[in-house]
Scaffold this motif. Sequence first.
Motif: not given
Length: 248
Positions: A22-23, A37-38, A43-44, A215-217
């Motif tokens: 998202k965005n 990182l995620g 979503g990576k 990153l987390n979505q």
Amino acid sequence: MKKTLIELKNVSFQYEYTQVLKNISLKVEEGDFLALLGQNGSGKSTLLKLILGLLKPMSGEIHLFGEQASQFNHREWIGYVSQKSNAFNSGFPATVEEVVKSGLTKKAGLFKRLPKDADVLVRRALADVGMEQYAKRNIGQLSGGQQQRVFIARALVAQPKLLILDEPTVGIDHENVQAFYDMLAHLNAHHNMTLILVTHDVDTVSDRVSHVACLNQTIHFHGFKNDFDTISEEQRASWYGHSVRKIH
């Protein structure tokens, strides 16, 4: 002034009814060493597929080397190294130099001959990762860390401008992880190789990278590594629901 190699502007993506990204706004410049990182499901993999042109965004824009991703025709400028355990059968009967030379097919094109200096390019790529002396060795005889160096040489042989590595230390014993990251830092510092490293191992790699993206979505942080170090553990945990050090 540094060139921008990758730029995502408000990129979103979903599979059927499940939104994965998202965005997303993200910029990678020439000479950067970015740690992405995620946790699993953050979503990576989808983000990498968008950058590599395997997926198209539902909304937003992706620019590669200053061009719209849909019009970008120099995919050989981007090297990619996946997790060895998911991508390679170590029993495959090929020598190290044969594996590396196969990386030139993208540069040569389908049914075209390899460049005349293919052997020189292979030796140079192997030297860059410290594996030149293993050129005649069967790939299955090498350790996990040595094999992964060979796969990086395979990506380097086509002389990309950007190298993306998806959790490359999977299957590498702990003693060799530090040496592996030192090799990546050498490529970045002495060969001006721009790197994107997808990793869970933030503590081990943190003193090598120049930038960090969480990153987390969506992107919760993207900036210099020194700025990332000033963020409290509580703030980092709020992005994932638990400590970043336990992200795996």
